[in-house]
Design a protein around this motif. Structure first.
Motif, PDB file in Angstrom:
ATOM      1  N   LYS A 151       0.833  -1.209   0.000  1.00  0.00           N
ATOM      2  CA  LYS A 151       0.000   0.000   0.000  1.00  0.00           C
ATOM      3  C   LYS A 151       0.871   1.263   0.000  1.00  0.00           C
ATOM      4  O   LYS A 151       1.915   1.287   0.646  1.00  0.00           O
ATOM      5  N   THR A 152       0.407   2.286  -0.675  1.00  0.00           N
ATOM      6  CA  THR A 152       1.050   3.589  -0.527  1.00  0.00           C
ATOM      7  C   THR A 152       0.474   4.231   0.737  1.00  0.00           C
ATOM      8  O   THR A 152      -0.735   4.400   0.862  1.00  0.00           O
ATOM      9  N   VAL A 153       1.369   4.541   1.677  1.00  0.00           N
ATOM     10  CA  VAL A 153       0.943   4.976   3.006  1.00  0.00           C
ATOM     11  C   VAL A 153       1.397   6.409   3.261  1.00  0.00           C
ATOM     12  O   VAL A 153       2.507   6.791   2.878  1.00  0.00           O
ATOM     13  N   ALA A 154       0.545   7.199   3.885  1.00  0.00           N
ATOM     14  CA  ALA A 154       0.947   8.525   4.371  1.00  0.00           C
ATOM     15  C   ALA A 154       0.781   8.553   5.882  1.00  0.00           C
ATOM     16  O   ALA A 154      -0.311   8.314   6.399  1.00  0.00           O
ATOM     17  N   MET A 155       1.877   8.792   6.576  1.00  0.00           N
ATOM     18  CA  MET A 155       1.829   8.999   8.031  1.00  0.00           C
ATOM     19  C   MET A 155       1.746  10.505   8.244  1.00  0.00           C
ATOM     20  O   MET A 155       2.622  11.239   7.793  1.00  0.00           O
ATOM     21  N   VAL A 156       0.679  10.978   8.897  1.00  0.00           N
ATOM     22  CA  VAL A 156       0.540  12.424   9.051  1.00  0.00           C
ATOM     23  C   VAL A 156       0.988  12.903  10.437  1.00  0.00           C
ATOM     24  O   VAL A 156       0.847  12.205  11.437  1.00  0.00           O
ATOM     25  N   TYR A 211       9.619  17.306  16.324  1.00  0.00           N
ATOM     26  CA  TYR A 211       8.837  16.505  17.264  1.00  0.00           C
ATOM     27  C   TYR A 211       7.786  15.681  16.515  1.00  0.00           C
ATOM     28  O   TYR A 211       6.713  15.391  17.060  1.00  0.00           O
ATOM     29  N   GLY A 212       8.071  15.332  15.269  1.00  0.00           N
ATOM     30  CA  GLY A 212       7.106  14.619  14.444  1.00  0.00           C
ATOM     31  C   GLY A 212       7.462  13.153  14.292  1.00  0.00           C
ATOM     32  O   GLY A 212       8.277  12.606  15.045  1.00  0.00           O
ATOM     33  N   MET A 213       6.860  12.529  13.299  1.00  0.00           N
ATOM     34  CA  MET A 213       7.014  11.090  13.152  1.00  0.00           C
ATOM     35  C   MET A 213       8.169  10.701  12.237  1.00  0.00           C
ATOM     36  O   MET A 213       8.446   9.506  12.072  1.00  0.00           O
ATOM     37  N   ALA A 214       8.864  11.671  11.640  1.00  0.00           N
ATOM     38  CA  ALA A 214       9.968  11.312  10.740  1.00  0.00           C
ATOM     39  C   ALA A 214      11.038  10.513  11.489  1.00  0.00           C
ATOM     40  O   ALA A 214      11.515   9.488  10.989  1.00  0.00           O
ATOM     41  N   SER A 215      11.397  10.946  12.688  1.00  0.00           N
ATOM     42  CA  SER A 215      12.423  10.214  13.446  1.00  0.00           C
ATOM     43  C   SER A 215      12.020   8.777  13.737  1.00  0.00           C
ATOM     44  O   SER A 215      12.745   7.848  13.370  1.00  0.00           O
ATOM     45  N   PRO A 216      10.898   8.530  14.415  1.00  0.00           N
ATOM     46  CA  PRO A 216      10.581   7.130  14.716  1.00  0.00           C
ATOM     47  C   PRO A 216      10.361   6.276  13.469  1.00  0.00           C
ATOM     48  O   PRO A 216      10.723   5.090  13.480  1.00  0.00           O
ATOM     49  N   ILE A 217       9.814   6.852  12.399  1.00  0.00           N
ATOM     50  CA  ILE A 217       9.661   6.066  11.167  1.00  0.00           C
ATOM     51  C   ILE A 217      11.033   5.692  10.609  1.00  0.00           C
ATOM     52  O   ILE A 217      11.278   4.534  10.251  1.00  0.00           O
ATOM     53  N   LEU A 218      11.930   6.660  10.551  1.00  0.00           N
ATOM     54  CA  LEU A 218      13.252   6.363   9.987  1.00  0.00           C
ATOM     55  C   LEU A 218      14.024   5.407  10.890  1.00  0.00           C
ATOM     56  O   LEU A 218      14.777   4.561  10.419  1.00  0.00           O
TER      57      LEU A 218
END
Lengths: 250, 250
Positions: B79-84, B92-99
């Motif tokens: 699936k193409t997913v977007a985490m908002v 303080y966003g989700m880029a760190s934990p996703i990466l």
């Protein structure tokens, strides 16, 4: 109503602009800005019907006060004016000088439209270098004495902040970044701390460099660069610079 | 190609999103996020044909790791997913934990889409409080020991930075802002330093408060607030908080 928008256009490509920025630029009779930013706006809206017949006023980089006076005067005469800034309107942008000059034009309503600043746009290219508390410092000493810049660098080091350095190096200030790195190292920042460079953010030829504090390739840093220094928890996973959001252990 | 976007949606209204954010959300099969942010996305694209049949996955605030695992797993399944994230994806966003979690999913291409963070969006409402070097500090001690927060506040004071305080106060941390102000005052920041509060940025009911460091009305600061403290040159002109871009005299 007499209206002046101060618009942050982000890195400059249309996709990086907010809907509010596009609306303000579309609505404006006159768009005012530094020559390079006017070029970005014209490129972003090339072929757009709403921009046919749009009036532009551009000045070189150091002529901010001329731009402000012109924008305020034209808005006061009844034109809807958009003053454009790259990145955000408030971060080293034109919101401050416009608001400082606005007292003389009480009939002009000023609206600041925020934009994506280089700390976040460059950060996205590098990964997540600013995932925790951070400081933004400009290395330009055109309007700020170097002693103030040095004080800020030392304080950022003492606070273990992630750091985004704006205006890190130019033809006239070739040694600014090297001096700043020296100050951070002297202040106790580990030489192995991850460092990253984002060049030409938002353009086709955007590039990134992943490095460490004592090994930044200064020759590859220029007018379009933003430099990122990690905090003590930042790491490079091979392709990205990542600062964890928290400290799992105290 | 397996694709996961980490998307900063800004304050949450559609006009504050970038074109790239709108494109990523439109392209996504599945949008993942904290319950409140999913609500903002649904409201922003209500009635939009491209969002009919869109799949959503929402979790409460403290369940970041569940969100990340789900987003990565679903992207890996095709699936193409977007985490908002509200504001910017990296701040303080989700880029760190996703990466951080991405290593286990080498086939998933991750793209971080930056957004307008509260420091700039709230700043625009207040005027130009961050017109010069600034520090961004979160007062949440959920993932960070209070001692680290205190060290950062003292360092920001020592550097005469403008300061944007994220997560200044919540039901569970009613005294965080008051404690932070006490630390800044003890560290020598002038009690008369301008301070501003932006509440519910990007919403119809957005409000601002202009005050000074020793007079912030704590009861009016909450979960949707961002607090701004000036540097030694910041002033309030009656209706706006303005930090000049430079120091005209040394």
């Amino acid at each position: 109503m007499k209206k002046l928008y101060v618009v942050g256009i982000g890195p400059g490509d249309r996709d990086s602009m907010t809907g509010a920025a596009v609306k303000a630029l579309t609505e404006a009779d006159l768009i005012v800005g530094y020559t390079t930013y006017i070029g970005l706006v014209k490129a972003a809206f090339a072929g757009d019907e709403d921009f046919e017949g749009k009036e532009y006023f551009e000045t070189p980089m150091t002529k901010e006060m001329d731009r402000c006076a012109y924008a305020l005067t034209q808005a006061n005469s009844g034109k809807t004016v958009a003053m454009v800034c790259s990145g955000d309107a408030g971060i080293y942008g034109m919101a401050s000088p416009i608001l400082e000059g606005a007292e003389r034009f009480p009939e002009v309503e000023i609206e600041v439209i925020p934009g994506v600043t280089a700390a976040t746009a460059g950060g996205a290219l590098l990964g997540a270098p600013l995932g925790h508390d951070f400081a933004v410092i400009s290395l330009s000493d055109r309007l700020t004495p170097w002693e103030v810049i040095e004080k800020r660098l030392k304080a950022a080091a003492a606070g273990d902040f992630c750091i985004a350095l704006y205006n890190p190096r130019s033809h006239g200030r070739k040694d600014a970044l090297e001096k700043a790195v020296g100050i951070l190292l002297s202040a106790g920042v580990d030489a192995k701390t991850p460092a990253g460079v984002a060049n030409s953010i938002g353009r086709e030829d955007a590039t990134i460099i992943l490095s460490r504090l004592d090994a930044i390739p200064y020759e590859e840093v220029g007018m379009t660069s933003t430099v990122f220094i990690g905090n003590s928890a930042t790491y490079i996973d091979g392709v990205r610079m990542i600062t964890p959001r928290g400290y799992k252990k105290g």
